[in-house]
Design a protein around this motif. Structure first.
Motif, PDB file in Angstrom:
ATOM      1  N   ASP A  12       3.884  12.488 -14.888  1.00 43.10           N
ATOM      2  CA  ASP A  12       5.021  12.779 -13.992  1.00 43.10           C
ATOM      3  C   ASP A  12       5.459  11.498 -13.272  1.00 43.10           C
ATOM      4  O   ASP A  12       6.657  11.235 -13.123  1.00 43.10           O
ATOM      5  N   LEU A  13       4.463  10.741 -12.828  1.00 44.41           N
ATOM      6  CA  LEU A  13       4.760   9.521 -12.076  1.00 44.41           C
ATOM      7  C   LEU A  13       5.585   8.551 -12.930  1.00 44.41           C
ATOM      8  O   LEU A  13       6.563   7.969 -12.460  1.00 44.41           O
ATOM      9  N   ILE A  14       5.196   8.422 -14.180  1.00 51.36           N
ATOM     10  CA  ILE A  14       5.908   7.489 -15.055  1.00 51.36           C
ATOM     11  C   ILE A  14       7.348   7.956 -15.287  1.00 51.36           C
ATOM     12  O   ILE A  14       8.279   7.148 -15.297  1.00 51.36           O
ATOM     13  N   VAL A  16       9.204   9.640 -13.197  1.00 54.24           N
ATOM     14  CA  VAL A  16       9.963   9.349 -11.975  1.00 54.24           C
ATOM     15  C   VAL A  16      10.235   7.843 -11.878  1.00 54.24           C
ATOM     16  O   VAL A  16      11.350   7.418 -11.545  1.00 54.24           O
ATOM     17  N   HIS A  17       9.245   7.045 -12.194  1.00 58.60           N
ATOM     18  CA  HIS A  17       9.449   5.585 -12.160  1.00 58.60           C
ATOM     19  C   HIS A  17      10.554   5.164 -13.138  1.00 58.60           C
ATOM     20  O   HIS A  17      11.357   4.284 -12.830  1.00 58.60           O
ATOM     21  N   LYS A  18      10.566   5.785 -14.306  1.00 56.85           N
ATOM     22  CA  LYS A  18      11.602   5.429 -15.285  1.00 56.85           C
ATOM     23  C   LYS A  18      12.998   5.754 -14.745  1.00 56.85           C
ATOM     24  O   LYS A  18      13.946   4.986 -14.926  1.00 56.85           O
ATOM     25  N   SER A  57      11.840   8.954  -0.421  1.00 58.67           N
ATOM     26  CA  SER A  57      11.066  10.193  -0.524  1.00 58.67           C
ATOM     27  C   SER A  57       9.865  10.002  -1.457  1.00 58.67           C
ATOM     28  O   SER A  57       8.758  10.466  -1.172  1.00 58.67           O
ATOM     29  N   HIS A  58      10.096   9.301  -2.558  1.00 59.32           N
ATOM     30  CA  HIS A  58       9.012   9.028  -3.505  1.00 59.32           C
ATOM     31  C   HIS A  58       7.886   8.238  -2.818  1.00 59.32           C
ATOM     32  O   HIS A  58       6.707   8.564  -2.960  1.00 59.32           O
ATOM     33  N   HIS A  59       8.264   7.248  -2.039  1.00 60.74           N
ATOM     34  CA  HIS A  59       7.252   6.428  -1.372  1.00 60.74           C
ATOM     35  C   HIS A  59       6.521   7.200  -0.270  1.00 60.74           C
ATOM     36  O   HIS A  59       5.304   7.063  -0.114  1.00 60.74           O
ATOM     37  N   GLY A  61       5.990  10.369  -0.216  1.00 58.73           N
ATOM     38  CA  GLY A  61       5.078  11.290  -0.923  1.00 58.73           C
ATOM     39  C   GLY A  61       3.808  10.585  -1.378  1.00 58.73           C
ATOM     40  O   GLY A  61       2.714  11.131  -1.298  1.00 58.73           O
ATOM     41  N   GLU A  62       3.964   9.358  -1.856  1.00 58.07           N
ATOM     42  CA  GLU A  62       2.775   8.595  -2.274  1.00 58.07           C
ATOM     43  C   GLU A  62       1.908   8.245  -1.069  1.00 58.07           C
ATOM     44  O   GLU A  62       0.682   8.412  -1.102  1.00 58.07           O
ATOM     45  N   ASP A  63       2.571   7.749  -0.004  1.00 60.94           N
ATOM     46  CA  ASP A  63       1.809   7.326   1.185  1.00 60.94           C
ATOM     47  C   ASP A  63       1.075   8.504   1.824  1.00 60.94           C
ATOM     48  O   ASP A  63      -0.059   8.363   2.277  1.00 60.94           O
ATOM     49  N   LEU A 132       1.339  -2.204 -10.932  1.00 59.25           N
ATOM     50  CA  LEU A 132       0.061  -2.027 -10.218  1.00 59.25           C
ATOM     51  C   LEU A 132      -0.223  -0.537  -9.986  1.00 59.25           C
ATOM     52  O   LEU A 132      -1.353  -0.074 -10.162  1.00 59.25           O
ATOM     53  N   GLU A 133       0.811   0.183  -9.607  1.00 55.38           N
ATOM     54  CA  GLU A 133       0.631   1.608  -9.304  1.00 55.38           C
ATOM     55  C   GLU A 133       0.202   2.389 -10.550  1.00 55.38           C
ATOM     56  O   GLU A 133      -0.676   3.259 -10.484  1.00 55.38           O
ATOM     57  N   GLU A 134       0.824   2.069 -11.659  1.00 54.41           N
ATOM     58  CA  GLU A 134       0.501   2.813 -12.890  1.00 54.41           C
ATOM     59  C   GLU A 134      -0.898   2.454 -13.407  1.00 54.41           C
ATOM     60  O   GLU A 134      -1.510   3.227 -14.131  1.00 54.41           O
TER      61      GLU A 134
HETATM   62 FE   LIG Z   1       5.660   5.282  -7.399  1.00 58.63          FE
END
Ligand SMILES: [Fe+2]
Ligand SMILES: [Fe+2]
Length: 218
Positions: A12-14, A16-18, A57-59, A61-63, A132-134
């Motif tokens: 899912d993360l990938i 969204v990143h794309k 919002s994405h950031h 959610g991660e934080d 780095l995140e992936e």
């Molecule tokens: Fe991210």
């Protein structure tokens, strides 16, 4: 290996990143002088607004959700770097917001050039950041760190959080989905209430997001 029926949050993360990567690339292109035809300017400002809201919002959610959950199971100094990147990108997103809030002056050469410089800075930070995140939250890392139940549990929390922060939904959800290619979009749509794809996007929300269409995928 995970399949789509056993959800992997790294996949899912990938996706969204794309979508964000595409939106940053499109934004960079159209913020060059002469990049946006006058008839598409309103749509471009909406597109930029949606990008700022969605990326923030994405950031958040991660934080607030993803990092603390995963960090507890697999602590790594890179999480501090990732949080620091978010803060740097947030400053730049605030600059983008200031451009969006301009009315007539937004399209003057100096304003547009400042926007393009800001987006170029975001782009530079972004590629290093997602690499780095992936490494730590991509599909292979997630497969090692989270159980199937935790993927579902954390996925629900992230979805609820994203829906709360990605507002107005009639602008931000079409932005997310139509910056994804059709196959990714179809999978992502399965995580949303069916009414969104079947009725809201094609009908009730259309007037809000349609001006962005020149910048979106079919
Ligand atoms: Fe991210
Ligand atoms: Fe991030």
């Amino acid at each position: 290996m995970s399949t789509e029926t056993s959800r992997n949050l790294g996949t899912d993360l990938i996706r969204v990143h794309k979508a964000i990567t595409r939106a940053i690339t499109v934004s960079n292109w159209y913020s060059r002088s002469s990049g946006t035809p006058p008839g598409h300017r309103e749509g471009f400002q909406s597109y930029e607004r949606a990008l700022v809201i969605f990326l923030n919002s994405h950031h958040i959610g991660e934080d607030e959700i993803a990092f603390p959950f995963i960090e507890k199971k697999a602590p790594h100094a890179s999480f501090d770097q990732l949080r620091d990147d978010h803060r740097k990108i947030e400053v730049l997103l605030n600059e983008m917001s200031a451009w969006i809030d301009q009315k007539d002056t937004a399209w003057e050469p100096d304003s547009l050039s400042a926007l393009n410089k800001t987006i170029t800075k975001i782009e530079k930070l972004w590629y290093a950041h997602i690499a780095l995140e992936e490494e730590h939250l991509g599909p292979q890392a997630i497969e090692k760190v989270l159980t199937a139940e935790e993927n579902v549990q954390l996925g629900k929390q992230i979805s609820a959080h994203a829906q709360q922060h990605s507002q107005p939904a009639e602008l931000v959800l079409p932005f997310m989905l139509y910056n994804m290619p059709a196959d990714d979009r179809a999978i992502m749509a399965q995580t949303l209430p069916p009414v969104i794809m079947e009725q809201l996007i094609p009908q009730a929300w259309k007037a809000t997001w349609a001006p962005m269409q020149p910048f979106l995928l079919d």
